[in-house]
Design a protein around this motif. Structure first.
Motif, short mmCIF file in Angstrom:
data_model
loop_
_atom_site.label_atom_id
_atom_site.label_comp_id
_atom_site.label_asym_id
_atom_site.label_seq_id
_atom_site.Cartn_x
_atom_site.Cartn_y
_atom_site.Cartn_z
N THR A 170 -2.02 -15.86 -23.75
CA THR A 170 -0.96 -15.19 -22.99
C THR A 170 -1.62 -14.18 -22.05
O THR A 170 -2.84 -13.98 -22.09
CB THR A 170 0.02 -14.44 -23.92
N ARG A 171 -0.80 -13.53 -21.24
CA ARG A 171 -1.29 -12.44 -20.40
C ARG A 171 -0.73 -11.12 -20.91
O ARG A 171 -0.64 -10.13 -20.18
CB ARG A 171 -0.86 -12.67 -18.95
N VAL A 172 -0.39 -11.07 -22.19
CA VAL A 172 0.20 -9.89 -22.80
C VAL A 172 -0.91 -8.97 -23.33
O VAL A 172 -1.82 -9.43 -24.03
CB VAL A 172 1.16 -10.27 -23.95
N ILE A 173 -0.81 -7.69 -23.00
CA ILE A 173 -1.73 -6.68 -23.51
C ILE A 173 -0.99 -5.89 -24.58
O ILE A 173 0.06 -5.31 -24.34
CB ILE A 173 -2.20 -5.74 -22.39
N VAL A 186 -5.70 -7.46 -27.47
CA VAL A 186 -4.80 -8.58 -27.23
C VAL A 186 -4.64 -9.41 -28.51
O VAL A 186 -5.23 -9.08 -29.54
CB VAL A 186 -5.31 -9.46 -26.07
N SER A 187 -3.85 -10.48 -28.43
CA SER A 187 -3.43 -11.18 -29.64
C SER A 187 -4.47 -12.11 -30.27
O SER A 187 -4.49 -12.29 -31.49
CB SER A 187 -2.16 -11.99 -29.35
N GLY A 188 -5.32 -12.74 -29.45
CA GLY A 188 -6.24 -13.71 -30.01
C GLY A 188 -7.39 -14.04 -29.08
O GLY A 188 -7.41 -13.62 -27.91
N PRO A 189 -8.37 -14.80 -29.56
CA PRO A 189 -9.55 -15.15 -28.76
C PRO A 189 -9.23 -15.83 -27.43
O PRO A 189 -9.89 -15.54 -26.43
CB PRO A 189 -10.33 -16.09 -29.69
N ALA A 190 -8.26 -16.71 -27.40
CA ALA A 190 -7.93 -17.41 -26.15
C ALA A 190 -7.44 -16.42 -25.10
O ALA A 190 -7.74 -16.57 -23.90
CB ALA A 190 -6.88 -18.48 -26.40
N LYS A 216 -9.27 -16.29 -35.05
CA LYS A 216 -8.74 -17.60 -34.70
C LYS A 216 -7.41 -17.43 -33.97
O LYS A 216 -6.66 -16.49 -34.23
CB LYS A 216 -8.51 -18.45 -35.96
N ASP A 217 -7.14 -18.34 -33.07
CA ASP A 217 -5.87 -18.29 -32.35
C ASP A 217 -4.73 -18.80 -33.23
O ASP A 217 -4.87 -19.81 -33.93
CB ASP A 217 -5.95 -19.15 -31.08
N THR A 218 -3.62 -18.08 -33.19
CA THR A 218 -2.42 -18.54 -33.89
C THR A 218 -1.36 -19.02 -32.91
O THR A 218 -0.25 -19.39 -33.30
CB THR A 218 -1.83 -17.41 -34.75
#
Length: 217
Positions: free
Chosen positions: A119-122, A62-66, A113-115
């Motif tokens: 999201t709920r995107v995989i 996924v895109s980031g830690p969050a 780090k989050d940019t």
């Protein structure tokens, strides 16, 4: 130093589907819907004997830690057990959970780090098989017509995805995979997973079963 290699062959076989075998079909359907990965796998009822490590994991990128935290939280809220809490590492950020049916899922990102917001995107789903001999199993699959996308000696192999399914197939040493997931490597009985083949039915050297996927009408 291990060098990555890339090869290309004509694809005769590719991964068409991933079916997880569970004892409680309705409960599993609810879990995977709440987790947010139900579109990537199919479910099938099974009472096959299985103990310990089943020799595979399904990994989400996924895109980031969050976003990692969001998927881990959704899995836990739906009934999963945390095997490795989400944390930073040399390669990024990730965590490992085990579904109520026993399937292990890894959720990770290369970003530390989050940019942007969660999201709920995989971005990618990889079915990672833990095998005894990566080189030998790679050659087995090449012989079946799969295309190697990445190969790092006898440590890791990733196959090019087919058009029938978005899940990528990869191979890793069984004991190394178990260590990465935080579980003992020992296990007996069924893998509790069936891979759909665009070609014929077969079983690989480590006992992972493939069955011919239905042809779309």
């Amino acid at each position: 130093m291990v060098m990555a290699t890339t090869t290309s062959t004509t694809v005769d076989t590719s991964l068409a589907s991933v079916t997880v075998e569970v004892t409680d079909l309705e409960a599993a359907r609810r879990f995977y819907s709440d987790f947010g990965v139900d579109t990537y796998i199919s479910l099938r009822a099974s009472e096959a004997h299985s103990t310990g490590f089943r020799g595979f994991t399904l990994a989400l990128t996924v895109s980031g830690p969050a976003t990692v935290d969001g998927f881990v939280g959704a899995a836990v809220d739906a009934g999963a057990t945390v095997l490795k809490p989400a944390a930073k590492s040399l390669w990024g950020y990730g965590g490992v959970v085990q579904a109520p049916d026993g399937t292990i899922w890894k959720i990770a990102t290369s970003a530390k780090k989050d940019t942007g917001p969660a999201t709920r995107v995989i971005d990618e789903v990889v079915l990672l098989l833990g095998v005894e001999d990566v080189k030998a199993t790679k050659q087995f699959y090449v012989g079946r017509g799969l295309t190697v996308a990445k190969s790092f000696g006898g440590k890791y192999t990733e196959f090019a995805p087919g058009q029938a399914n978005p899940v990528k197939l990869a191979l890793y040493k069984r004991r190394a995979l178990a260590k990465d997931l935080g579980v003992p490597a020992d296990g007996t009985g069924s893998h509790r997973i069936v891979l759909g083949s665009t070609a014929d039915t077969f079983t690989d050297p480590d006992g992972f079963a493939w069955e011919a996927a239905p042809t779309p009408s």
